[in-house]
Write an enzyme that holds these catalytic residues in place. Structure first.
Site, short mmCIF file in Angstrom:
data_model
loop_
_atom_site.label_atom_id
_atom_site.label_comp_id
_atom_site.label_asym_id
_atom_site.label_seq_id
_atom_site.Cartn_x
_atom_site.Cartn_y
_atom_site.Cartn_z
N ASN A 1 2.00 5.49 -10.76
CA ASN A 1 0.58 5.29 -11.26
C ASN A 1 -0.48 5.04 -10.43
O ASN A 1 -1.54 5.47 -10.78
CB ASN A 1 0.75 4.19 -12.13
CG ASN A 1 -0.53 3.59 -12.80
OD1 ASN A 1 -0.97 4.22 -13.80
ND2 ASN A 1 -1.05 2.71 -12.42
N LYS B 1 -4.30 16.03 -7.71
CA LYS B 1 -3.67 16.04 -9.09
C LYS B 1 -2.81 17.51 -9.56
O LYS B 1 -1.94 17.79 -9.86
CB LYS B 1 -4.64 15.89 -10.19
CG LYS B 1 -5.10 14.22 -10.09
CD LYS B 1 -3.94 13.21 -10.15
CE LYS B 1 -4.33 11.90 -10.33
NZ LYS B 1 -3.39 10.96 -10.41
N ASP C 1 0.87 -1.15 0.07
CA ASP C 1 -0.05 0.02 -0.11
C ASP C 1 1.07 1.18 0.03
O ASP C 1 1.61 1.55 1.03
CB ASP C 1 -0.80 -0.09 1.30
CG ASP C 1 -1.90 0.84 1.39
OD1 ASP C 1 -1.52 2.20 0.60
OD2 ASP C 1 -2.79 1.24 2.10
N VAL C 2 1.04 1.76 -1.08
CA VAL C 2 1.96 2.90 -1.40
C VAL C 2 1.41 4.24 -0.62
O VAL C 2 2.24 5.26 -0.41
CB VAL C 2 2.39 3.46 -2.72
CG1 VAL C 2 3.15 2.49 -3.38
CG2 VAL C 2 1.05 3.44 -3.71
N TYR D 1 -9.87 14.90 -5.75
CA TYR D 1 -9.38 14.39 -6.77
C TYR D 1 -8.36 15.66 -7.32
O TYR D 1 -7.24 15.58 -7.61
CB TYR D 1 -9.95 13.65 -7.84
CG TYR D 1 -9.38 13.11 -9.00
CD1 TYR D 1 -8.76 11.89 -8.87
CD2 TYR D 1 -9.44 13.54 -10.01
CE1 TYR D 1 -8.11 11.39 -9.92
CE2 TYR D 1 -8.81 13.03 -11.39
CZ TYR D 1 -8.11 11.82 -11.01
OH TYR D 1 -7.60 11.41 -12.28
#
Length: 255
Positions: free
Chosen positions: A91, A161, A64-65, A157
């Site tokens: 990614n 980003k 789990d990054v 979101y």
């Protein structure tokens, strides 16, 4: 000579979608692939089969990054498996959240942790290894056109980003002395499992196509081709940039 022969890449979220497409393309160009996933295992195994079918070696690492201790395990297993790694593809990402007025703190942090915190700490762990070895490297983040373009109903979101855009620009400058380049790819409408609910809604898909000058939905192969360039020696003088891959959507967008 394959363009990534002798290279090794970590691809986070490589069990499906864009991550899987990048892993497959990189393997076809000679790279060893560290296939990071969180679930399901079947997706990661499918990616491994693609990598091996392309004539390269793969290593599956569940991590789990969004959790620094699991990032360290991912990086350590990658180096243990292949001796060294010189390409990182950040990614892994999530995109679904409640509407702004209904969102809770945990909803906000779930998106930010995966989409922004994870690239920060995975890149840090990767860069520390390369710095210790005095080796150059490539970092490519899979961002979104929504690092610049608003998307009502997806505030966390878009914020994640937008943050990733600034993170990339800062790190491109900070890591340049180490020979590490950092760039973003900002996809628009790409046919992936994450976007499929929208694309399978015919009225919404038809409306979207009217805003796409190239009049088609993008593919994971499209994104993988751009990632290949940015990860290759051909892009050694490219850093600090976002590359849009959206069929012209960002130039013609109306919400």
């Amino acid at each position: 000579m394959r363009r990534l022969q002798g290279h090794t890449a970590i691809v986070t979220g490589a069990g499906s979608g864009i991550g899987q497409g990048i892993a497959k393309r990189f393997a076809a160009e000679g790279a060893n692939i560290v296939i990071n996933y969180i679930a399901p295992l079947e997706g990661a195994q499918s990616t491994l089969h693609m990598v091996e079918a392309a004539g390269s070696q793969g290593l599956i690492v569940k991590a789990d990054v969004s959790k620094p201790n699991e990032i360290e395990r991912l990086i350590n297993q990658a180096w243990a498996g292949f001796g060294s790694v010189n390409i990182l593809i950040n990614n892994a990402g999530i995109g679904f959240e409640p509407a702004f007025l209904e969102a809770k703190e945990e909803d906000f942090y779930r998106v930010i942790d995966v989409n922004l915190k994870a690239p920060f700490f995975v890149t840090q762990a990767f860069a520390r290894k390369l710095s210790a070895e005095k080796k150059p490297g490539r970092v490519v983040n899979i961002s979104s056109i929504h690092e610049d373009i608003v998307l009502p109903g997806h505030t966390s979101y878009c914020a994640s980003k937008g943050g990733l855009r600034m993170l990339m620009r800062n790190l491109a400058v900070e890591l340049a002395a180490l020979g590490i380049t950092v760039n973003n790819i900002a996809p628009g409408a790409i046919d992936t499992p994450m976007s499929r609910p929208l694309l399978e809604n015919k009225p919404r898909r038809d409306t979207l196509l009217t805003q796409l000058p190239l009049n088609r939905i993008g593919t994971t192969e499209d994104v993988a081709a751009l990632a290949l360039f940015l990860a290759s020696d051909e892009a050694s003088y490219v850093t600090g940039a976002t590359y849009y891959i959206d069929g012209g959507l960002s130039a013609y967008y109306n919400e």
